[in-house]
Structure formats: C-alpha cells, structure tokens
Motif scaffolding. Structure first.
Motif, short mmCIF file in Angstrom:
data_model
loop_
_atom_site.label_atom_id
_atom_site.label_comp_id
_atom_site.label_asym_id
_atom_site.label_seq_id
_atom_site.Cartn_x
_atom_site.Cartn_y
_atom_site.Cartn_z
N GLU A 76 0.82 -1.22 0.00
CA GLU A 76 0.00 0.00 0.00
C GLU A 76 0.85 1.27 0.00
OE1 GLU A 76 1.19 -0.95 3.99
OE2 GLU A 76 0.18 -2.17 2.50
N ASP A 77 2.09 1.18 0.53
CA ASP A 77 2.92 2.39 0.54
C ASP A 77 3.35 2.77 -0.87
OD1 ASP A 77 4.52 0.14 0.30
OD2 ASP A 77 5.92 0.69 1.89
N ARG A 78 3.77 1.80 -1.67
CA ARG A 78 4.14 2.08 -3.06
C ARG A 78 2.92 2.55 -3.85
NH1 ARG A 78 8.42 0.68 -6.26
NH2 ARG A 78 9.31 -0.60 -4.59
N HIS A 79 1.77 1.91 -3.60
CA HIS A 79 0.55 2.28 -4.32
C HIS A 79 0.15 3.73 -4.00
CE1 HIS A 79 -3.16 1.43 -6.45
NE2 HIS A 79 -3.84 1.98 -5.47
N LEU A 80 0.21 4.10 -2.74
CA LEU A 80 -0.15 5.46 -2.35
C LEU A 80 0.82 6.48 -2.95
CD1 LEU A 80 -1.91 7.43 -0.80
CD2 LEU A 80 -0.57 6.94 1.26
N THR A 81 2.09 6.13 -3.00
CA THR A 81 3.07 7.03 -3.60
C THR A 81 2.75 7.29 -5.07
OG1 THR A 81 4.78 6.12 -2.14
CG2 THR A 81 5.53 7.42 -4.01
N ILE A 82 2.43 6.23 -5.80
CA ILE A 82 2.10 6.39 -7.22
C ILE A 82 0.83 7.23 -7.39
CG2 ILE A 82 1.49 5.17 -9.36
CD1 ILE A 82 4.40 4.80 -8.49
N LEU A 83 -0.16 7.01 -6.52
CA LEU A 83 -1.39 7.81 -6.57
C LEU A 83 -1.07 9.29 -6.36
CD1 LEU A 83 -3.99 5.63 -4.61
CD2 LEU A 83 -3.81 5.94 -7.09
N MET A 84 -0.19 9.58 -5.41
CA MET A 84 0.21 10.96 -5.13
C MET A 84 0.87 11.60 -6.36
SD MET A 84 -0.37 12.17 -2.02
CE MET A 84 -1.13 11.47 -0.54
N LEU A 85 1.78 10.87 -6.98
CA LEU A 85 2.48 11.40 -8.15
C LEU A 85 1.52 11.60 -9.32
CD1 LEU A 85 5.72 9.22 -7.95
CD2 LEU A 85 5.57 11.69 -7.57
N LYS A 86 0.59 10.65 -9.51
CA LYS A 86 -0.39 10.78 -10.59
C LYS A 86 -1.30 11.98 -10.39
CE LYS A 86 -2.44 7.31 -12.49
NZ LYS A 86 -3.30 6.10 -12.67
N ALA A 87 -1.54 12.34 -9.11
CA ALA A 87 -2.39 13.49 -8.79
C ALA A 87 -1.64 14.81 -8.90
CB ALA A 87 -2.97 13.34 -7.40
N GLY A 88 -0.34 14.74 -9.19
CA GLY A 88 0.44 15.96 -9.39
C GLY A 88 1.20 16.43 -8.17
N PHE A 89 1.18 15.65 -7.09
CA PHE A 89 1.93 16.03 -5.89
C PHE A 89 3.39 15.61 -6.03
CE2 PHE A 89 -2.44 15.56 -4.28
CZ PHE A 89 -2.60 16.82 -3.72
N GLN A 90 4.25 16.25 -5.24
CA GLN A 90 5.66 15.88 -5.22
C GLN A 90 5.94 14.93 -4.06
OE1 GLN A 90 7.42 19.91 -5.06
NE2 GLN A 90 8.49 19.37 -6.94
N THR A 91 6.89 14.05 -4.26
CA THR A 91 7.35 13.19 -3.17
C THR A 91 8.83 13.48 -2.96
OG1 THR A 91 7.70 11.43 -4.81
CG2 THR A 91 5.67 11.35 -3.52
N GLU A 92 9.20 13.74 -1.72
CA GLU A 92 10.55 14.18 -1.40
C GLU A 92 11.24 13.19 -0.47
OE1 GLU A 92 12.06 16.73 -2.61
OE2 GLU A 92 10.45 17.90 -3.54
N TYR A 93 12.55 13.28 -0.43
CA TYR A 93 13.37 12.46 0.47
C TYR A 93 14.00 13.39 1.51
CZ TYR A 93 17.51 9.89 2.03
OH TYR A 93 18.48 9.31 2.78
N VAL A 94 13.90 13.02 2.78
CA VAL A 94 14.45 13.83 3.86
C VAL A 94 15.55 13.02 4.55
CG1 VAL A 94 13.94 15.14 5.97
CG2 VAL A 94 12.20 14.93 4.16
N PRO A 95 16.82 13.31 4.28
CA PRO A 95 17.91 12.45 4.77
C PRO A 95 18.09 12.44 6.28
CG PRO A 95 18.79 14.41 3.70
CD PRO A 95 17.32 14.40 3.42
N ASP A 96 17.63 13.50 6.96
CA ASP A 96 17.86 13.53 8.42
C ASP A 96 16.62 13.11 9.22
OD1 ASP A 96 16.44 15.74 7.64
OD2 ASP A 96 17.54 17.17 8.87
N ALA A 97 15.60 12.59 8.52
CA ALA A 97 14.44 12.05 9.24
C ALA A 97 14.83 10.75 9.93
CB ALA A 97 13.29 11.79 8.26
N VAL A 98 14.20 10.47 11.08
CA VAL A 98 14.48 9.25 11.83
C VAL A 98 13.17 8.46 11.95
CG1 VAL A 98 15.25 8.29 14.03
CG2 VAL A 98 16.33 10.36 13.12
N ALA A 99 13.22 7.17 11.62
CA ALA A 99 12.03 6.34 11.71
C ALA A 99 12.43 4.95 12.18
CB ALA A 99 11.32 6.25 10.36
#
Length: 206
Positions: free
Chosen positions: A55-78
C-alpha cells in the motif's frame, strides 16, 4: 538493505524530482492530499481482486499521478519492525516483489511526465533481476555443459556488488557495509526464485 534502499535508491530518485516509493513507516503526507486520494487508496484492486499489500508504493504512485511531489528527507528518523528469520523474510520479499510488479504497471503512464532517469530506474528495477537471473542460469549451464568455470560472469557480478557496497561503506562511514556483498548470494539463490514466483502469481494476494 534498508540503508541502501533509502540513502541511495530513494535519495537518487529525489534528485530527479520524485521518490517512487515512500516507505510505509518512514512516510508522512499532507492531510489534504491524503483525503483527496483516500477513496482510491482504500479500494486498491488488481485484476478485479482486492489488493491489501504494497500500500505504501501504491499510495506514492497515486500521489504522483495526482500531481503532488514526493521528497526524500535524509535527516528524518524512523523505526520499523523487520523479519529476523528466513521464513518471514522471504514472505516479506514476496509481498514486495508482487507490489513492485503491480505498481510498475500503474506507473508506466506516469513515467513520461517525470525525468528520464526515473524511467531508467523503474525499468532497471524490474529488468535488473531478470538479467541477473539469465546471467546466473547461463553461467550454471556453461559449468554443467562444458565443465569450465564462467569466470567473467562471476567477476562482473562480484565487481558490481563490491563497488556498490564500497560506496555505501564510504558514505555511511561503516566498514560493515562491505559485508553486504554476501547478500548477492542470497539474492541469486533465494530472492530471484521468489521474484520469479511473484511474477507468475501476481493476482494472488495471500
């Protein structure tokens, strides 16, 4: 494996305008964007059947198809829970392989709108395992039929692995990353068969 996926693969994608998969435990979305796509996200189907993994990959593709940007944050901690035994690890890899193949079909129409590097990256992620499998089968066939060792095949695969792990070890300042070279054996003898099985059973959501 996780460090390489985030700090090399996704970091590279972000430099060209879009992260193609925002990992589930490592992702945050603007609420307004998520609400806009919630119906599509909650009713994920593949070949007419409900699909409830990747579902994470699917949601990412949906976001990109809707015209949103997806970014990478190197200093995020998870933090996330990872498999610590072979059986759960292979089941995880099977789910990931199926979701990658499925959402690649969804992403194909999106790719022309993105940077050419992202097309190369997505194609490489899907064709790379196939080429590695063909190389391994050809090498084993040579060994079996001619009793000669396929040195060039082994040398090229080993060289590519060592270069990648050396870059990771240098960037992470962690010598133990060189040990990840041994993952190539896991990849060839365990993960490639799993990916082949995933490709043959794409409609299975078990």
């Amino acid at each position: 494996e996780y460090w390489l996926a985030c700090n090399e693969e996704r970091a590279a994608q972000a430099r060209f305008g879009a992260v193609m998969c925002c990992c589930g435990p490592c992702a945050m979305y603007r609420r307004s964007a998520l609400l806009l796509l919630l119906d599509q996200y909650e009713t994920q189907f593949f070949r007419g059947k409900p699909s409830d993994f990747g579902e994470d990959r699917h949601l990412t593709i949906l976001m990109l198809k809707a015209g949103f940007q997806t970014e990478y944050v190197p200093d995020a901690v998870a933090a996330t829970v990872v498999p610590d035994r072979l059986g759960p690890y292979l089941r995880q890899q099977l789910r990931w392989a199926r979701s990658t193949f499925r959402d690649t079909f969804l992403a194909l129409r999106l790719l022309p709108e993105l940077d050419r590097y992202l097309t190369l990256d997505v194609v490489g992620q899907n064709l790379g395992p196939l080429l590695l499998a063909l190389s391994s089968i050809a090498a084993l066939a040579q060994l079996a039929l001619t009793a000669t060792v396929p040195w060039w095949t082994g040398l090229i695969i080993a060289s590519m692995t060592v270069v990648r792990c050396s870059v990771a070890a240098f960037r992470a300042r962690e010598l133990r990353f060189l040990g990840f070279s041994l993952h190539t054996l896991i990849n060839i003898f365990l993960l490639l068969p799993v990916k082949a099985y995933a490709l043959c059973t794409l409609s299975n959501s078990d």
